[in-house]
Design a protein around this motif. Structure first.
Motif, PDB file in Angstrom:
ATOM      1  N   LEU A 262     -18.824  19.868  74.710  1.00 22.93           N
ATOM      2  CA  LEU A 262     -17.942  18.748  75.023  1.00 22.93           C
ATOM      3  C   LEU A 262     -18.311  17.624  74.064  1.00 22.93           C
ATOM      4  O   LEU A 262     -19.407  17.052  74.157  1.00 22.93           O
ATOM      5  N   LEU A 263     -17.412  17.318  73.128  1.00 27.70           N
ATOM      6  CA  LEU A 263     -17.725  16.399  72.042  1.00 27.70           C
ATOM      7  C   LEU A 263     -16.823  15.172  72.073  1.00 27.70           C
ATOM      8  O   LEU A 263     -15.589  15.305  72.086  1.00 27.70           O
ATOM      9  N   ASP A 264     -17.445  13.994  72.059  1.00 26.14           N
ATOM     10  CA  ASP A 264     -16.687  12.758  71.912  1.00 26.14           C
ATOM     11  C   ASP A 264     -16.151  12.715  70.477  1.00 26.14           C
ATOM     12  O   ASP A 264     -16.901  12.902  69.521  1.00 26.14           O
ATOM     13  N   VAL A 265     -14.861  12.492  70.327  1.00 22.21           N
ATOM     14  CA  VAL A 265     -14.270  12.469  68.986  1.00 22.21           C
ATOM     15  C   VAL A 265     -14.786  11.285  68.192  1.00 22.21           C
ATOM     16  O   VAL A 265     -15.144  11.409  67.016  1.00 22.21           O
ATOM     17  N   GLU A 266     -14.844  10.095  68.822  1.00 23.06           N
ATOM     18  CA  GLU A 266     -15.203   8.864  68.116  1.00 23.06           C
ATOM     19  C   GLU A 266     -16.635   8.454  68.449  1.00 23.06           C
ATOM     20  O   GLU A 266     -16.889   7.845  69.474  1.00 23.06           O
ATOM     21  N   MET A 267     -17.558   8.809  67.543  1.00 21.18           N
ATOM     22  CA  MET A 267     -18.951   8.413  67.694  1.00 21.18           C
ATOM     23  C   MET A 267     -19.406   7.715  66.422  1.00 21.18           C
ATOM     24  O   MET A 267     -18.894   7.987  65.332  1.00 21.18           O
TER      25      MET A 267
ATOM     26  N   GLY B 238     -17.227  13.506  66.378  1.00 13.75           N
ATOM     27  CA  GLY B 238     -17.190  14.809  67.034  1.00 13.75           C
ATOM     28  C   GLY B 238     -16.401  15.830  66.240  1.00 13.75           C
ATOM     29  O   GLY B 238     -16.742  17.012  66.200  1.00 13.75           O
ATOM     30  N   LEU B 239     -15.315  15.368  65.584  1.00 15.90           N
ATOM     31  CA  LEU B 239     -14.500  16.278  64.780  1.00 15.90           C
ATOM     32  C   LEU B 239     -15.265  16.763  63.558  1.00 15.90           C
ATOM     33  O   LEU B 239     -15.230  17.949  63.209  1.00 15.90           O
TER      34      LEU B 239
ATOM     35  N   ILE C 205     -14.921  24.656  72.223  1.00 20.01           N
ATOM     36  CA  ILE C 205     -15.062  23.219  71.971  1.00 20.01           C
ATOM     37  C   ILE C 205     -14.008  22.445  72.753  1.00 20.01           C
ATOM     38  O   ILE C 205     -12.808  22.737  72.667  1.00 20.01           O
ATOM     39  N   ILE C 206     -14.477  21.459  73.518  1.00 19.32           N
ATOM     40  CA  ILE C 206     -13.591  20.562  74.276  1.00 19.32           C
ATOM     41  C   ILE C 206     -13.834  19.155  73.742  1.00 19.32           C
ATOM     42  O   ILE C 206     -14.966  18.654  73.779  1.00 19.32           O
ATOM     43  N   PHE C 207     -12.788  18.514  73.231  1.00 17.91           N
ATOM     44  CA  PHE C 207     -12.918  17.163  72.704  1.00 17.91           C
ATOM     45  C   PHE C 207     -12.630  16.134  73.784  1.00 17.91           C
ATOM     46  O   PHE C 207     -11.743  16.324  74.631  1.00 17.91           O
TER      47      PHE C 207
END
Length: 233
Positions: A58-63, A68-69, A84-86
């Motif tokens: 589970l990845l935060d897109v905006e870090m 995350g992308l 992968i779950i964004f």
């Protein structure tokens, strides 16, 4: 099957909420999980260097730093097959991610019910995946799909697992590994274990693999390997 799950988000509150929601899902569905949390992509990569056996991310897109992308792109290039779950705060970013085969996007604040539904899908997809084994090699943990294994050779204090692209040296007994593999594998000789899916030719004394390798065939095993080869192909 124990699921290896990682949550990565640089917002402390969001990270805690995701951890709690994943733990609640596992308890409700009676899944056995190992759950790890990371406050940045860089911290995840540090842990990933030693353990590559993740099933769900589970990845935060905006870090800050690596997004995350970007992290997902790097992991896919490395061959990671995890679901992968964004997680994102901006709906307009949900169009990105197809290149890394993301399972789903969830909008913050994440609904526990919605997250549980997506995790159900991830677990379902993993349950029908091709079988794999987890090995410890050179200080890292690797989830190795069976279909990539050509054959395994036993030495005095370790075994060597051969794939098309790499050799893994593992301190484990050949018989112990054999018990962890499916019936697609056959023991042609006391020092070898081969994948029947990669056999191209069998003689009375040797077995040819599609990689070009020739493995010895013990006396009395010719009829047995022929039967197994026909049944598995």
């Amino acid at each position: 099957m124990k699921l290896q799950i990682a949550v990565c988000d640089d917002e402390e509150t969001a990270l805690l909420q995701l951890k709690n929601a994943v733990s609640a899902w596992a308890a409700q569905r009676q899944h056995s999980i190992d759950l790890a949390a990371f406050s940045s992509a860089e911290r995840f990569l540090f842990a990933y260097a030693e353990n590559r056996a993740f099933d769900i991310l589970l990845l935060d897109v905006e870090m800050e730093g690596m997004s995350g992308l970007e992290l997902a792109r790097q992991l896919r290039r490395d061959g990671l097959r995890a679901e992968i779950i964004f997680i994102t705060s901006h709906f307009e970013l949900c169009g990105e991610g197809y290149e890394v085969d993301a399972l789903h996007y969830l909008i913050k604040p994440v609904s526990g019910e919605r997250l549980h539904t997506v995790l159900d899908r991830a677990a379902q997809r993993l349950s029908v995946e091709a079988p794999s084994i987890v090995i410890s090699c050179e200080g890292e943990t690797v989830k190795l799909p069976e279909q990539e294994i050509l054959y395994i050779e036993a030495f005095l204090h370790y075994i060597a697992i051969y794939t098309a692209n790499r050799e893994y040296r593992v301190r484990e007994n050949l018989s112990a590994v054999e018990k962890r593999l499916s019936d697609d594998f056959f023991r042609p000789h006391r020092s070898y274990l081969l994948s029947l899916k990669h056999v191209t030719r069998i003689s009375r004394t040797q077995v040819w693999m599609d990689s070009g390798a020739k493995l010895p065939l013990a006396r009395g095993r010719y009829d047995e390997i022929n039967r197994a080869f026909i049944e598995r192909n």
